[in-house]
Design a protein around this motif. Structure first.
Motif, short mmCIF file in Angstrom:
data_model
loop_
_atom_site.label_atom_id
_atom_site.label_comp_id
_atom_site.label_asym_id
_atom_site.label_seq_id
_atom_site.Cartn_x
_atom_site.Cartn_y
_atom_site.Cartn_z
N GLN A 236 0.84 -1.18 0.00
CA GLN A 236 0.00 0.00 0.00
C GLN A 236 0.88 1.24 0.00
OE1 GLN A 236 -2.12 0.81 3.58
NE2 GLN A 236 -3.49 2.25 2.58
N ILE A 237 0.55 2.20 -0.83
CA ILE A 237 1.38 3.40 -0.97
C ILE A 237 0.68 4.56 -0.28
CG2 ILE A 237 2.40 5.01 -2.60
CD1 ILE A 237 2.22 2.68 -4.66
N LYS A 238 1.38 5.22 0.65
CA LYS A 238 0.78 6.37 1.34
C LYS A 238 1.61 7.61 1.03
CE LYS A 238 -1.07 4.46 5.62
NZ LYS A 238 -0.89 4.53 7.08
N GLU A 239 0.96 8.65 0.48
CA GLU A 239 1.66 9.89 0.21
C GLU A 239 1.55 10.83 1.40
OE1 GLU A 239 1.05 11.84 -3.60
OE2 GLU A 239 0.07 10.05 -4.35
N PHE A 240 2.67 11.39 1.82
CA PHE A 240 2.67 12.30 2.95
C PHE A 240 3.10 13.68 2.52
CE2 PHE A 240 1.98 9.94 6.88
CZ PHE A 240 2.07 8.64 6.44
N PRO B 204 11.06 14.64 5.93
CA PRO B 204 10.95 14.42 7.37
C PRO B 204 9.59 13.83 7.77
CG PRO B 204 11.85 16.58 6.94
CD PRO B 204 11.47 16.03 5.63
N ALA B 205 8.54 14.22 7.05
CA ALA B 205 7.22 13.68 7.38
C ALA B 205 7.18 12.19 7.10
CB ALA B 205 6.14 14.40 6.58
N GLN C 2 9.17 10.46 9.76
CA GLN C 2 8.38 10.47 10.99
C GLN C 2 7.34 9.34 10.94
OE1 GLN C 2 8.24 12.05 13.79
NE2 GLN C 2 6.13 11.88 14.48
N ALA C 3 6.73 9.16 9.76
CA ALA C 3 5.72 8.12 9.62
C ALA C 3 6.33 6.74 9.88
CB ALA C 3 5.10 8.17 8.24
N ALA D 246 7.17 6.32 13.56
CA ALA D 246 6.00 6.15 14.42
C ALA D 246 5.24 4.88 14.07
CB ALA D 246 5.10 7.37 14.31
N ARG E 190 3.84 4.08 11.40
CA ARG E 190 2.66 4.31 10.59
C ARG E 190 2.87 3.80 9.17
NH1 ARG E 190 -1.93 4.98 13.16
NH2 ARG E 190 -1.97 6.72 14.61
#
Lengths: 265, 222, 227
Positions: free
Chosen positions: A168-172, A177-178, A181-182, A185, A187
Motif C-alpha cells: 500500500q502506498i501512502k503519500e505524505f 521528514p514527514a 516520521q511516519a 512512528a 505508521r
C-alpha cells in the motif's frame, strides 16, 4: 439561486479573462541576466542534501553551491527565490525566476512543458525501514499488507506503483521528514527517498536501516522555460565544464554520496 | 533534545516575527477593504452588492492557496507593470482579500443590528442617507464590530502559514526547515511552533472576549 | 472549446479523472463525517459553556481556547502521532480516523461559539413558555431551543463548514489522498499548475455550492429568520 448562478458566471468570466495572460514572451533571458547583473534562481527548500537551511540558518546544499558557483562564474549577483514544490513550476514559467535549480527528473511528460538540462547527477532511490522488521532488500517490503510512505507528489509515487504495487502506498505532505516520521512512528513499514536523504535519516534515527538494492537511478536536472535555448545551452555547457575540472564530482561526493555534510551543516 | 530546542528557537522566533508582520498589515488592509464591502452589502447598493456577494462566495468556496497562486503568479503574467508583485506584497494582498470576506460579514451584521427605527427617525428629520450613516448608524455599528475582530485576527494569524508556498519564511515554514535539519525532533519542533502560535493568539482571543463583555455581541448572519 | 486549451488544457485534466475522483471522494467523505462530529461536539460544548456549573464552563472554555490558539496541522499531528493505542479499539487510530477526529474537534470549537450565540438568541419567552407547559431541560433543548438556535446561525455555520472542507486538505500530512493531492499528482506528472490549481478550486467550489444549497434547504425547514 439564479442570482448566485449569474454571479458565478460573471466572476468566472472575469477570472478567465484575467487568466489569459501569457507568460513573458522571451527575448533571450541570458541577455537580461547580464543586463541586470543578477541571476534569479528558483529553489525548493525540500531538505538536505540538495537544498535546505543548515543548523546555522544559512541556505546551503548541493544545488545552492552549484548555483553560487554559476553566478560567480557568470560575474553576476545571485538572487535565490525559495518556493514550496507547488510554487516552483509557476515561478519559472511566469518569469519570476530565470531557471529552476532542484533535483527534478526530466521525464517525457515533464519535458513537454519545461526544458531540462542534461542530468548533472544520477541518484539512486532506496527504501529505508526500522531494523528488526525482517526486511533485507527493498523487495521484502513490496508485499501485500505492507505500507510504503512516500513524499506527496514525488516522482517516486509512480515508481512505487510500477515496481512495488503489491504494497500500500501512502503519500505524505510535509516532505522527507514527514515520511521519516511516519516510519519512525510505525505508521508505515518503510519509506522511500533518494539515497543521500535516506543516509541522513539513518543517522538521525539510529534504529533505521537502508534496505539493499536501488529501485531506480533517477537522472536529476535543472530546468528552464521551454523556449530559453540559450540559457539551457549555457547550463549544459557549465555542467560540462565543472565535470571536466572535477568541481562537480567534489560537490557530489561531499553532498550526495555520503553524510559528510552533516558535520558542518 | 535540549540542544535542538536551543538551536531552533531563534529561527522560530524570526518566523514568528514574519508571521506577526504579515498578520498586522493584513488585518489593517483587510479590515478597510472588508468595511467597504460590508457597507455596500448592508446598504444594498444595486449592482455592487451582488458583485461583492459573488466575490465573497467565490473566495469562501475556494482554497486560499489558489487565491495566492492567482495573485502572485497569474497577475504578473499579464505583463502589466504594477502587477509585478514580490512575495510579501502578494501574500498580503491575497490574505487581505480573504480577510475582507470575513470582515464584510461582520460589518454588515453590525450595521443591520442597529435598530432601523433610528434610521427612520433620522431620515424623517431630513438627514440624507450619508448623514444618517455617518452620525447615527456607524458610530453605533462600529462598537459592535470590535468583538468579532479578535476571532478574525486569529484566523488571519493561522492563515499566514500558507504563504510559505511562495517562499516567505513564516513560522510554520521555519519549523519545517528546522525539521528538515533535525528530522528526529519533528514533534518537538512542531510543538514549539504550536506554543508560539498560542502565545500570539491566546491574548488576542482574551482581548476579544473582554471587548465582547463590555460592548455586547452581534449575530453574524448571511 | 479549443481556445480554452490555451490556459486550461482540459484534455490533460481528463486523463486524471480517476485521481480526482479518488481525491474528491476522500475529501467529501472526511468532510462529511468531520462535520457531523463537529456539530455534535460544538453543540455539547455550547451547552456546557452556558451551564450554571463553573466546571462545565471551564472545560468548554479551555477546549475552545486551546483549539483556536494553535494551528490545525499541529492538532492533526498530535492526534495521529502522539496518541497511543486506544483501549476501546485495541489499536491506534488510522489516518482516516485521526484526520476526522482532529478536524471534528477543531471545527467543533469554532462551531461551539457560533451555536452558543444561536442558543442565546432564542427569546426568554419561548423558554418560559416551554417551562410552563411542563417541559424539562432536555425536552426544552430538543424541541424549542436547539432547532431555533441552530437555524438562526446556519449562515455562519455554513461559513465554518466551508473552512472545514478546505482545512481537510491538511490530512495529506498524515498520508490521506485527498482532493488537493490529486491536483498535486497532476502538477507533478505534467508540470501544469493552472490545470492543477483551477481544477482543485473548481471542485472545492462545487462542494461549497452543494453545502450552500443544503444550508438553504435546512433554513427553510427549520424556519429560521434573519434580522
Amino acid at each position: 439561486m439564479k442570482r448566485f448562478k449569474r454571479l458565478l458566471a460573471l466572476s468566472t468570466g472575469i477570472l478567465s479573462l484575467a487568466l489569459m495572460g501569457l507568460p513573458q514572451a522571451g527575448a533571450d533571458v541570458v541577455e537580461d541576466i547580464v543586463k541586470r547583473g543578477e541571476l534569479r534562481v528558483a529553489v525548493q527548500t525540500q531538505g538536505p542534501p540538495v537544498s535546505f537551511i543548515d543548523k546555522n540558518g544559512k541556505r546551503t546544499g548541493f544545488a545552492m553551491e552549484v548555483i553560487e558557483m554559476m553566478a560567480k562564474d557568470m560575474g553576476v549577483k545571485l538572487k535565490v527565490l525559495d518556493y514550496d514544490w507547488k510554487g516552483l513550476i509557476p515561478a519559472v514559467r511566469s518569469g519570476k525566476a530565470d531557471f529552476l535549480a532542484a533535483d527534478m527528473t526530466p521525464n517525457a511528460k515533464r519535458t513537454l512543458v519545461l526544458s531540462f538540462t542534461a542530468p548533472y547527477l544520477y541518484s539512486d532511490v532506496v527504501l529505508y525501514a526500522k531494523k528488526g522488521m525482517g526486511f533485507k532488500s527493498w523487495q521484502d517490503v513490496c508485499k501485500s499488507g505492507k505500507t510504503v510512505a512516500v513524499v506527496q507528489g514525488s516522482s517516486n509515487v509512480g515508481l512505487l506503483k510500477a515496481k512495488c504495487s503489491a504494497a500500500q502506498i501512502k503519500e505524505f505532505a510535509g516532505g522527507g521528514p514527514a515520511v521519516a516520521q511516519a516510519v519512525a512512528a510505525d505508521r508505515a513499514d518503510a519509506g522511500i527517498n533518494d539515497q543521500a536523504s535516506a543516509a541522513g535519516y539513518v543517522i538521525e534515527y539510529p534504529d533505521f536501516q537502508v534496505l539493499d538494492g536501488a529501485l531506480k537511478s533517477w537522472p536529476l536536472s535543472f530546468a528552464t522555460r521551454a523556449d530559453e535555448t540559450h540559457l539551457l545551452r549555457w547550463l549544459d555547457n557549465y555542467f560540462m565544464l565543472i565535470r571536466n575540472d572535477g568541481r562537480l564530482d567534489k560537490l557530489a561526493d561531499y553532498w550526495m554520496r555520503g553524510p559528510e555534510w552533516k558535520k558542518d551543516h | 533534545m535540549l540542544e535542538v530546542f536551543k538551536a531552533t528557537l531563534p529561527f522560530l522566533m524570526h518566523g514568528l516575527w514574519i508571521t506577526f508582520q504579515i498578520s498586522v498589515v493584513t488585518i489593517i488592509s483587510g479590515s478597510l477593504l472588508g468595511f467597504v464591502v460590508g457597507l455596500v452589502r448592508a446598504e444594498r447598493i444595486p449592482v455592487l452588492s451582488l458583485v461583492f456577494g459573488g466575490y465573497i462566495h467565490v473566495l469562501r468556496g475556494t482554497p486560499f492557496l489558489v487565491h495566492l497562486y492567482f495573485v502572485y503568479f497569474m497577475l504578473p503574467a499579464t505583463g502589466v507593470s504594477w502587477l509585478q508583485l514580490e512575495a510579501f506584497p502578494a501574500a498580503v494582498i491575497a490574505l487581505s482579500l480573504y480577510t475582507s470576506t470575513y470582515v464584510a460579514e461582520v460589518v454588515r451584521a453590525a450595521i443591520e443590528a442597529v435598530d432601523p427605527g433610528q434610521t427612520e427617525a433620522a431620515r424623517s428629520v431630513g438627514m440624507s442617507a450619508v448623514q444618517n450613516l455617518r452620525h447615527i448608524v456607524l458610530p453605533q455599528a462600529v462598537k459592535l464590530m470590535i468583538p468579532p475582530m479578535g476571532g478574525i485576527y486569529v484566523i488571519i494569524i493561522k492563515g499566514t502559514s500558507i504563504v510559505s508556498v511562495i517562499g516567505i519564511s513564516e513560522l510554520v515554514r521555519a519549523g519545517e526547515h528546522a525539521a528538515q535539519r533535525h528530522p528526529s525532533e519533528l514533534m518537538l519542533i512542531y510543538g514549539m511552533v504550536a506554543l508560539m502560535y498560542f502565545v500570539y493568539c491566546y491574548p488576542v482571543l482574551r482581548l476579544a472576549k473582554w471587548a465582547e463583555n463590555k460592548i455586547g455581541r452581534i449575530q453574524t448572519e448571511h | 472549446m479549443d481556445w480554452i486549451l490555451d490556459f486550461y488544457n482540459w484534455r490533460v485534466v481528463a486523463q486524471f479523472i480517476p485521481e480526482f475522483q479518488r481525491g474528491l471522494l476522500s475529501t467529501v467523505g472526511i468532510s462529511a463525517v468531520s462535520l457531523v462530529l463537529a456539530l455534535v461536539v460544538g453543540t455539547l460544548s455550547a451547552i456546557m459553556s452556558l451551564s450554571a456549573r463553573p466546571w462545565l464552563r471551564n472545560i468548554s472554555a479551555a477546549y475552545i481556547a486551546s483549539i483556536r490558539s494553535t494551528p490545525l496541522l499541529i492538532q492533526i499531528y498530535v492526534i495521529y502521532f502522539a496518541l497511543p493505542a486506544l483501549p476501546i479499539l485495541g489499536r491506534r487510530l488510522d489516518e482516516w480516523e485521526g484526520g476526522i477526529l482532529a478536524l471534528g474537534l477543531n471545527a467543533g470549537a469554532f462551531m461551539s461559539e457560533i451555536i452558543r450565540a444561536g442558543i442565546e438568541s432564542v427569546e426568554r419567552g419561548q423558554i418560559e413558555g416551554a417551562k410552563s407547559v411542563g417541559m424539562n431541560y432536555l425536552q426544552r433543548m430538543r424541541y424549542i431551543v436547539l432547532p431555533q438556535g441552530i437555524a438562526r446561525v446556519l449562515p455562519p455555520l455554513l461559513g465554518q463548514t466551508a473552512v472545514l472542507i478546505k482545512d481537510s486538505s491538511l490530512v495529506s500530512f498524515i498520508g490521506v489522498y485527498e482532493l488537493f493531492g490529486a491536483g498535486l499528482t497532476l502538477l507533478n506528472e505534467r508540470l501544469m499548475p493552472n490545470e492543477a490549481f483551477l481544477t482543485v478550486a473548481g471542485c472545492y467550489l462545487v462542494i461549497y455550492y452543494g453545502m450552500f444549497l443544503l444550508s438553504n434547504r435546512m433554513q427553510r425547514k427549520l424556519g429560521g429568520t434573519y434580522a
